[in-house]
Design an enzyme around this catalytic site. Structure first.
Site, mmCIF file in Angstrom:
data_model
loop_
_atom_site.group_PDB
_atom_site.id
_atom_site.type_symbol
_atom_site.label_atom_id
_atom_site.label_comp_id
_atom_site.label_asym_id
_atom_site.label_seq_id
_atom_site.Cartn_x
_atom_site.Cartn_y
_atom_site.Cartn_z
ATOM 1 N N CYS A 1 -18.961 76.298 -11.636
ATOM 2 C CA CYS A 1 -19.540 77.564 -12.307
ATOM 3 C C CYS A 1 -20.738 78.084 -11.424
ATOM 4 O O CYS A 1 -21.612 78.711 -12.117
ATOM 5 C CB CYS A 1 -19.990 77.155 -13.792
ATOM 6 S SG CYS A 1 -18.743 76.343 -14.639
ATOM 7 N N CYS B 1 -16.570 73.320 -22.885
ATOM 8 C CA CYS B 1 -16.867 72.672 -21.766
ATOM 9 C C CYS B 1 -18.269 72.402 -21.779
ATOM 10 O O CYS B 1 -18.849 71.154 -21.812
ATOM 11 C CB CYS B 1 -16.431 73.199 -20.408
ATOM 12 S SG CYS B 1 -16.707 72.018 -18.958
ATOM 13 N N CYS B 2 -19.289 73.333 -21.931
ATOM 14 C CA CYS B 2 -20.669 73.268 -22.064
ATOM 15 C C CYS B 2 -20.912 72.522 -23.488
ATOM 16 O O CYS B 2 -21.993 71.713 -23.259
ATOM 17 C CB CYS B 2 -21.283 74.640 -22.021
ATOM 18 S SG CYS B 2 -21.407 75.290 -20.248
ATOM 19 N N CYS C 1 -23.483 73.339 -12.468
ATOM 20 C CA CYS C 1 -22.083 72.482 -12.154
ATOM 21 C C CYS C 1 -21.351 73.244 -11.023
ATOM 22 O O CYS C 1 -21.455 74.377 -10.960
ATOM 23 C CB CYS C 1 -21.256 72.288 -13.314
ATOM 24 S SG CYS C 1 -21.866 71.554 -14.911
ATOM 25 N N CYS D 1 -25.906 78.259 -21.016
ATOM 26 C CA CYS D 1 -24.921 77.522 -21.233
ATOM 27 C C CYS D 1 -25.040 76.631 -22.764
ATOM 28 O O CYS D 1 -24.055 76.121 -23.523
ATOM 29 C CB CYS D 1 -25.010 76.176 -20.554
ATOM 30 S SG CYS D 1 -26.635 75.220 -20.609
#
Ligand code: SF4
Length: 240
Positions: free
Chosen positions: A206, A121-122, A203, A227
Site C-alpha cells: 500500500c 486487512c487494516c 505496508c 487506516c
C-alpha cells in the site's frame, strides 16, 4: 476510572495547543510521561518523520514503551531501520502483532487482500492488535501532524480515543520543514527508502514513492488517507 473523564488538565486547551510545536513538544511530552506513567504508550511507524519524537522520547522518558505494529506486510528496510533506531536511541521497543500469523492470514484471505479489501486487512492487522495493546492503557502518544491528512487537520493536541484513552499529539502543529530541520540539527538518520522518493511509508503493498506535494498520496495509491488506527477521537473537555 476513565482518564478521559477525570483529567485535570495542566492548562487550558488553547495552551496545550500551543505546545505541539518544535519549541513546546518537550514540555508536553514531559507532562504526559509524568502524568500517566506507567500506563502510557507511544506508537511509531519508524519513518524518517518519526525521528524527532523518538529522539525527544529517548532524552525525556526513555522507559516509555514505543509500540510498533508489525502487520507482516512491512518493507524489510523498515524493520531494519526500526531496530537500528531503537538500539541507537535506547528505546523501549515493543512489537505488537496481529492475532493471526501472517502466513495463515494470506492462506485464508489471499495475497491480494490489501488491494481487494484494505478495510478488512487494516482492521485485522492494525486496528485490532492496537485495541488489544491498549487494554490497561490510559494515554497514547502519537506523532500525527495536521499537515498530513484532512482528518488530522482537525485533531486537537489532547483528545479522547474511543471514549477511554487520552491521546496526546506533540507533533500536531509541526510542519514538514520543521521536522526536517530538527532531524538535521541532531543528525538523525533517514529511512533508507526516503532517498528513493518514499515520503510516507507504511505496508509494502500500500505504499508507493511520492514526490508530489502531498506525501500521503503515495499511500493506498491515493484511494484512502487513513487506516483506521487514528480514528475515533473526540475532544477532551477542559478541566473535567
Ligand atoms: S496498510 Fe495495506 S497491507 Fe497494511 S494492513 Fe492496511 S491494507 Fe493491509
Amino acid at each position: 476510572m476513565n482518564p478521559c473523564n477525570s483529567l485535570e488538565l495542566p492548562a487550558s486547551l488553547e495552551r496545550l495547543e500551543a505546545l505541539a510545536t518544535p519549541k513546546g513538544a518537550a514540555r508536553l511530552l514531559r507532562w504526559a510521561c509524568e502524568r500517566f506513567s506507567p500506563r502510557i504508550i507511544l506508537t511509531s511507524s519508524f519513518q524518517t518523520q518519526s525521528l524527532p519524537l523518538l529522539h525527544l522520547v529517548s532524552r525525556l522518558c526513555p522507559q516509555l514503551p514505543v509500540l510498533f505494529i508489525d502487520t507482516g506486510f512491512h518493507f524489510e528496510e523498515t524493520l531494519a531501520f526500526r531496530d537500528r533506531v531503537a538500539a541507537a536511541l535506547g528505546l523501549n521497543l515493543v512489537v505488537v502483532r496481529p492475532a493471526m500469523e501472517h502466513r495463515q492470514f494470506i492462506a485464508r484471505y489471499g495475497e491480494d487482500v490489501p488491494y481487494r479489501d484494505p478495510d478488512l486487512c487494516c482492521r485485522l492487522n492494525k486496528v485490532e492488535p492496537m485495541q488489544r495493546a491498549l487494554v490497561g492503557v490510559e494515554a497514547w502518544i502519537a506523532g500525527v501532524r495536521r499537515d498530513q491528512t484532512s482528518y488530522r487537520r482537525h485533531l486537537r493536541v489532547v483528545a479522547c480515543h474511543a471514549g477511554s484513552v487520552v491521546r496526546i499529539h506533540p507533533m500536531l502543529n509541526w510542519t514538514a520543514a520543521e521536522v526536517e530541520a530538527y532531524r538535521r540539527r541532531y543528525a538523525l538518520p533517514a529511512h533508507p527508502l526516503y532517498a528513493l522518493g518514499y515520503r510516507s511509508i507504511g505496508c509494502k503493498p500500500c505504499t508507493r514513492p511520492s514526490l508530489v506535494a502531498n506525501p500521503r498520496a503515495g499511500r493506498w495509491d491515493g484511494r484512502r488517507e487513513e487506516c483506521g488506527l487514528h480514528l475515533a477521537l473526540e475532544e477532551v473537555e477542559e478541566e473535567r
